[in-house]
Design a protein around this motif. Structure first.
Motif, PDB file in Angstrom:
ATOM      1  N   LYS A  44      44.946  45.408  37.598  1.00  0.00           N
ATOM      2  CA  LYS A  44      44.161  46.322  38.353  1.00  0.00           C
ATOM      3  C   LYS A  44      43.209  45.443  39.200  1.00  0.00           C
ATOM      4  CE  LYS A  44      44.520  50.099  34.948  1.00  0.00           C
ATOM      5  NZ  LYS A  44      43.773  51.044  34.349  1.00  0.00           N
ATOM      6  N   ALA A  45      43.192  43.884  39.145  1.00  0.00           N
ATOM      7  CA  ALA A  45      42.048  43.249  39.751  1.00  0.00           C
ATOM      8  C   ALA A  45      42.742  42.718  40.831  1.00  0.00           C
ATOM      9  CB  ALA A  45      41.438  41.967  38.669  1.00  0.00           C
ATOM     10  N   ARG A  46      43.951  42.921  41.146  1.00  0.00           N
ATOM     11  CA  ARG A  46      44.639  42.158  42.372  1.00  0.00           C
ATOM     12  C   ARG A  46      44.018  42.289  43.607  1.00  0.00           C
ATOM     13  NH1 ARG A  46      50.970  43.670  40.895  1.00  0.00           N
ATOM     14  NH2 ARG A  46      51.107  42.064  39.061  1.00  0.00           N
TER      15      ARG A  46
ATOM     16  N   TYR B 221      35.861  39.978  43.981  1.00  0.00           N
ATOM     17  CA  TYR B 221      36.301  38.544  43.225  1.00  0.00           C
ATOM     18  C   TYR B 221      36.348  37.551  44.401  1.00  0.00           C
ATOM     19  CZ  TYR B 221      37.096  41.221  39.071  1.00  0.00           C
ATOM     20  OH  TYR B 221      37.139  42.100  37.985  1.00  0.00           O
ATOM     21  N   TRP B 222      37.072  37.765  45.462  1.00  0.00           N
ATOM     22  CA  TRP B 222      37.277  36.704  46.480  1.00  0.00           C
ATOM     23  C   TRP B 222      35.800  36.381  46.992  1.00  0.00           C
ATOM     24  CZ3 TRP B 222      35.680  37.061  51.273  1.00  0.00           C
ATOM     25  CH2 TRP B 222      35.697  36.149  52.189  1.00  0.00           C
ATOM     26  N   ARG B 223      34.930  37.465  47.199  1.00  0.00           N
ATOM     27  CA  ARG B 223      33.660  37.091  47.860  1.00  0.00           C
ATOM     28  C   ARG B 223      32.725  36.432  46.659  1.00  0.00           C
ATOM     29  NH1 ARG B 223      32.480  41.926  48.184  1.00  0.00           N
ATOM     30  NH2 ARG B 223      33.487  42.308  50.332  1.00  0.00           N
ATOM     31  N   GLN B 224      32.937  36.872  45.475  1.00  0.00           N
ATOM     32  CA  GLN B 224      32.330  36.124  44.436  1.00  0.00           C
ATOM     33  C   GLN B 224      32.691  34.781  44.209  1.00  0.00           C
ATOM     34  OE1 GLN B 224      32.957  37.893  40.495  1.00  0.00           O
ATOM     35  NE2 GLN B 224      31.452  36.390  39.591  1.00  0.00           N
ATOM     36  N   ALA B 225      33.847  34.204  44.538  1.00  0.00           N
ATOM     37  CA  ALA B 225      34.247  32.926  44.355  1.00  0.00           C
ATOM     38  C   ALA B 225      33.562  32.198  45.551  1.00  0.00           C
ATOM     39  CB  ALA B 225      35.822  32.785  44.507  1.00  0.00           C
ATOM     40  N   VAL B 226      33.553  32.585  46.628  1.00  0.00           N
ATOM     41  CA  VAL B 226      33.070  31.706  47.788  1.00  0.00           C
ATOM     42  C   VAL B 226      31.454  31.759  47.702  1.00  0.00           C
ATOM     43  CG1 VAL B 226      33.009  31.959  50.243  1.00  0.00           C
ATOM     44  CG2 VAL B 226      34.815  32.759  49.200  1.00  0.00           C
ATOM     45  N   PHE B 227      30.880  32.800  47.307  1.00  0.00           N
ATOM     46  CA  PHE B 227      29.435  32.949  47.090  1.00  0.00           C
ATOM     47  C   PHE B 227      29.114  31.917  46.136  1.00  0.00           C
ATOM     48  CE2 PHE B 227      25.345  34.351  45.152  1.00  0.00           C
ATOM     49  CZ  PHE B 227      24.763  34.975  45.886  1.00  0.00           C
ATOM     50  N   TYR B 228      29.747  31.460  45.033  1.00  0.00           N
ATOM     51  CA  TYR B 228      29.412  30.873  43.996  1.00  0.00           C
ATOM     52  C   TYR B 228      29.362  29.252  44.552  1.00  0.00           C
ATOM     53  CZ  TYR B 228      29.084  34.005  40.086  1.00  0.00           C
ATOM     54  OH  TYR B 228      28.895  34.981  39.338  1.00  0.00           O
ATOM     55  N   LYS B 229      30.567  29.031  45.534  1.00  0.00           N
ATOM     56  CA  LYS B 229      30.602  27.710  46.229  1.00  0.00           C
ATOM     57  C   LYS B 229      29.452  27.540  47.182  1.00  0.00           C
ATOM     58  CE  LYS B 229      33.352  25.013  49.350  1.00  0.00           C
ATOM     59  NZ  LYS B 229      33.007  23.800  48.765  1.00  0.00           N
ATOM     60  N   ILE B 230      28.963  28.527  47.772  1.00  0.00           N
ATOM     61  CA  ILE B 230      27.959  28.370  48.831  1.00  0.00           C
ATOM     62  C   ILE B 230      26.667  28.139  48.002  1.00  0.00           C
ATOM     63  CG2 ILE B 230      26.368  29.672  50.443  1.00  0.00           C
ATOM     64  CD1 ILE B 230      28.825  31.287  51.170  1.00  0.00           C
TER      65      ILE B 230
ATOM     66  N   PHE C 123      40.995  35.575  32.814  1.00  0.00           N
ATOM     67  CA  PHE C 123      41.211  36.613  32.256  1.00  0.00           C
ATOM     68  C   PHE C 123      41.490  36.721  30.852  1.00  0.00           C
ATOM     69  CE2 PHE C 123      42.039  37.383  36.775  1.00  0.00           C
ATOM     70  CZ  PHE C 123      41.530  38.555  36.931  1.00  0.00           C
ATOM     71  N   VAL C 124      40.459  36.873  30.230  1.00  0.00           N
ATOM     72  CA  VAL C 124      40.518  36.705  28.477  1.00  0.00           C
ATOM     73  C   VAL C 124      41.420  37.817  27.870  1.00  0.00           C
ATOM     74  CG1 VAL C 124      39.017  36.727  26.523  1.00  0.00           C
ATOM     75  CG2 VAL C 124      38.095  35.950  28.615  1.00  0.00           C
ATOM     76  N   GLU C 125      41.698  38.874  28.602  1.00  0.00           N
ATOM     77  CA  GLU C 125      42.468  39.785  27.767  1.00  0.00           C
ATOM     78  C   GLU C 125      44.101  39.315  28.737  1.00  0.00           C
ATOM     79  OE1 GLU C 125      41.373  43.997  27.327  1.00  0.00           O
ATOM     80  OE2 GLU C 125      39.573  43.439  28.209  1.00  0.00           O
ATOM     81  N   PRO C 126      44.764  39.682  27.699  1.00  0.00           N
ATOM     82  CA  PRO C 126      46.307  39.509  28.144  1.00  0.00           C
ATOM     83  C   PRO C 126      46.820  40.762  29.049  1.00  0.00           C
ATOM     84  CG  PRO C 126      46.276  40.365  26.012  1.00  0.00           C
ATOM     85  CD  PRO C 126      44.896  40.070  26.372  1.00  0.00           C
TER      86      PRO C 126
ATOM     87  N   TYR D  72      48.197  35.312  28.820  1.00  0.00           N
ATOM     88  CA  TYR D  72      47.106  35.059  29.336  1.00  0.00           C
ATOM     89  C   TYR D  72      47.024  34.332  30.810  1.00  0.00           C
ATOM     90  CZ  TYR D  72      45.092  36.097  24.788  1.00  0.00           C
ATOM     91  OH  TYR D  72      44.866  36.770  23.810  1.00  0.00           O
ATOM     92  N   ARG D  73      46.220  34.969  31.715  1.00  0.00           N
ATOM     93  CA  ARG D  73      46.376  34.428  33.137  1.00  0.00           C
ATOM     94  C   ARG D  73      45.148  33.880  33.484  1.00  0.00           C
ATOM     95  NH1 ARG D  73      49.417  39.419  35.940  1.00  0.00           N
ATOM     96  NH2 ARG D  73      48.828  38.221  37.835  1.00  0.00           N
ATOM     97  N   LYS D  74      45.058  32.687  34.643  1.00  0.00           N
ATOM     98  CA  LYS D  74      43.969  32.416  35.094  1.00  0.00           C
ATOM     99  C   LYS D  74      44.227  32.436  36.665  1.00  0.00           C
ATOM    100  CE  LYS D  74      42.147  29.031  31.572  1.00  0.00           C
ATOM    101  NZ  LYS D  74      41.899  27.658  31.469  1.00  0.00           N
ATOM    102  N   VAL D  75      43.562  32.760  37.639  1.00  0.00           N
ATOM    103  CA  VAL D  75      43.501  32.817  38.836  1.00  0.00           C
ATOM    104  C   VAL D  75      42.787  31.963  39.611  1.00  0.00           C
ATOM    105  CG1 VAL D  75      43.654  34.283  41.015  1.00  0.00           C
ATOM    106  CG2 VAL D  75      44.403  35.260  39.020  1.00  0.00           C
ATOM    107  N   ARG D  76      43.279  30.873  40.482  1.00  0.00           N
ATOM    108  CA  ARG D  76      42.190  30.039  40.985  1.00  0.00           C
ATOM    109  C   ARG D  76      42.160  29.979  42.476  1.00  0.00           C
ATOM    110  NH1 ARG D  76      41.570  23.427  39.373  1.00  0.00           N
ATOM    111  NH2 ARG D  76      41.103  24.643  37.388  1.00  0.00           N
ATOM    112  N   ILE D  77      41.034  30.152  43.011  1.00  0.00           N
ATOM    113  CA  ILE D  77      40.990  30.221  44.549  1.00  0.00           C
ATOM    114  C   ILE D  77      40.285  28.993  44.957  1.00  0.00           C
ATOM    115  CG2 ILE D  77      39.455  31.778  46.018  1.00  0.00           C
ATOM    116  CD1 ILE D  77      39.684  34.166  44.365  1.00  0.00           C
ATOM    117  N   VAL D  78      41.338  28.394  46.124  1.00  0.00           N
ATOM    118  CA  VAL D  78      40.651  27.345  46.668  1.00  0.00           C
ATOM    119  C   VAL D  78      40.064  27.977  47.983  1.00  0.00           C
ATOM    120  CG1 VAL D  78      41.330  25.092  47.884  1.00  0.00           C
ATOM    121  CG2 VAL D  78      42.448  25.854  45.815  1.00  0.00           C
TER     122      VAL D  78
END
Length: 514
Positions: A394-396, A412-421, A440-443, A449-455
């Motif tokens: 549901k987070a896609r 979430y995308w904006r959160q990732a960029v905000f943290y870099k700034i 994502f701590v819930e499967p 279990y999945r992790k999504v890394r944004i470059v």
């Protein structure tokens, strides 16, 4: 009557099925209390009253998680019978206003301008054979028969405490006459000052018209202009100390009304069980890494110790959950964390810092702050990790960059960029963010279990920086009274349902893209 009946039936059905805090929230929404407050010219004060009542309910349910509605009513009835009230102080102020203080209350403070008013001799001082003196409350001193000299010295000390609060401009004033026309004298301490310094003295007279206007103030019907001023004063106070964070940014971009109600007015609402469950997961992982860092050999604690921290947090916030939900979430959380621990225990980076607060960051004139779950280091290069609970599928949409369908990009995308700034602009550390990872701590549905890394690209940084600047400027311009107009917007529907709108505007395609 039909609407009232439906509201009563829904609330009666809620009593055995939701927590006391959730019942309170449903009550103020379903019965129209919140709508009444938001329409009232005294909405700021009424919101403070409502918040005080909600805080009381929250504190009592925290003390006794199994507190029932009947017990709460018995408690309030008992308070009423004994004349006990909830502590609530109406506070207002601004750095662009006058700060009224006593001499005692001014200790340790300094002001550019000080107006020292009412410096007349008092009856209290004359009884102690002081020729003249400054009038202070009798309660300042202990109720014992001190010597006249000690009393005079104490008064003199307090007088000079008030004088030394000034940085540049001091104005000392006293009354020349009593209400009955008898003449008054200034404090003896003023005469002491004049013996040493030549100070200008100005006699100010009040005209009969000015006196009549002043005397009429308590009886005047000028509430509306004052309320308007209070509303602006309230918003100004909130914006004076406002610092942009990613939650506020996301709220505003979703709907300016959401930002207004959640970040400025701050309508009281309880944490729901999903949010508090996520906080319990966060706490267990935070303690896991903190204990690892505290260990001499940087060894992770056992799975059982991590689960104990999770259980402690859940019990500590037991009042958020119904009895059934608490048992269900407790069992599910232990299962999720156990499997998560087994999957990653041999993969985790040990060079980390957790729950890092970053403040005092300025980007293009906009103050920023943020609290990051975890920072993983490779030298000075940083991977920011943010834990997420809930369904990863549901987070896609929230992970997607800007597109024609969603020009602002996902939260979430904006959160990732905000943290870099935020981290890259943090002058206290020479850190550079290479990526942001959502863990994502819930499967998912396949029990994986999945992790999504944004470059993050330079274009991403430019886009979010501009979003920050534009949003900040709109907030400072008070552009948060008009909603987004989306059919599924909770806050727009709240305004329309409760007839709070003063005008309705058509939303153009250009507005939807902003």
């Amino acid at each position: 009557m039909k609407k009232a009946s439906r509201a009563m039936e829904r609330l009666i059905g809620d009593v055995p099925n939701v927590t006391l805090q959730a019942l309170f929230e449903n009550m103020i929404r379903e019965t129209g209390v919140l709508a009444f407050i938001m329409k009232s010219p005294e909405k700021i004060w009424l919101m403070q009253v409502l918040t005080a009542v909600f805080n009381f309910v929250r504190e009592e349910s925290r003390r006794n998680p199994d507190l029932t509605l009947e017990q709460l009513i018995q408690m309030t009835d008992l308070m009423k019978d004994n004349g006990l009230s909830l502590p609530l102080v109406q506070v207002s102020g601004s750095d662009k206003a006058v700060n009224l203080l006593t001499a005692h209350g001014s200790k340790g403070l300094e002001f550019q301008y000080v107006f020292f008013a009412g410096c007349n001799a008092s009856t209290w001082e004359k009884k102690r054979k002081l020729n003249n003196g400054y009038k202070y409350p009798d309660t300042i001193f202990a109720r014992v028969d001190n010597s006249v000299e000690r009393d005079e010295e104490e008064l003199r000390r307090l007088f000079y405490v008030a004088l030394t609060r000034v940085e540049q401009h001091l104005n000392i004033s006293w009354s020349r006459f009593r209400d009955d026309g008898k003449e008054l004298e200034p404090s003896v301490f003023i005469a002491e000052i004049q013996d040493q310094h030549v100070l200008p003295v100005e006699k100010i007279s009040v005209t009969p018209e000015e006196q009549a206007e002043f005397d009429a103030l308590p009886f005047g019907d000028s509430i509306a202009p004052e309320i308007e001023s209070a509303e602006e004063d309230f918003i100004s106070r909130m914006l004076e100390k406002f610092v942009m964070n990613v939650t506020a940014l996301n709220n505003y971009l979703k709907c300016p009304l959401e930002f207004y109600y959640r970040n400025l007015v701050r309508i009281p609402s309880p944490k729901n069980e999903a949010t508090e469950f996520g906080s319990a997961i966060h706490f267990a992982l935070q303690r896991l890494f903190e204990k690892m860092k505290e260990h001499v050999k940087e060894q992770f604690p056992s799975r059982e110790e991590m689960l104990t921290d999770f259980q402690w947090y859940m019990r500590r916030h037991r009042e958020i959950f119904t009895r059934e939900a608490f048992a269900r979430r407790m069992e599910y959380g232990q299962e999720v964390l156990s499997n998560y621990y087994e999957k990653y225990i041999h993969q985790w980076n040990r060079i980390v810092t957790v729950e890092r607060n970053i403040r005092n960051v300025i980007v293009r004139g906009v103050p920023l702050k943020g609290k990051l779950d975890k920072l993983e280091f490779q030298g000075k290069e940083v991977n920011v990790v943010d834990y997420k609970t809930g369904d990863v599928d549901k987070a896609r949409d929230k992970l997607l960059a800007p597109s024609e369908r969603d020009p602002n990009g996902g939260d979430y995308w904006r959160q990732a960029v905000f943290y870099k700034i935020l981290v890259d602009s943090y002058e206290q550390k020479d850190w550079k963010v290479t990526s942001t990872e959502f863990d994502f701590v819930e499967p998912d549905k396949k029990k994986e279990y999945r992790k999504v890394r944004i470059v993050i690209t330079p274009e991403d940084i430019t886009t979010v920086t501009q979003q920050i600047i534009d949003t900040w400027q709109k907030i400072q311009n008070r552009e948060f009274y008009t909603g987004c107009g989306k059919p599924d917007c909770h806050w727009c529907n709240f305004v329309k349902t409760n007839n709070l709108a003063v005008a309705l505007h058509e939303v153009s395609e250009d507005d939807e893209e902003i």
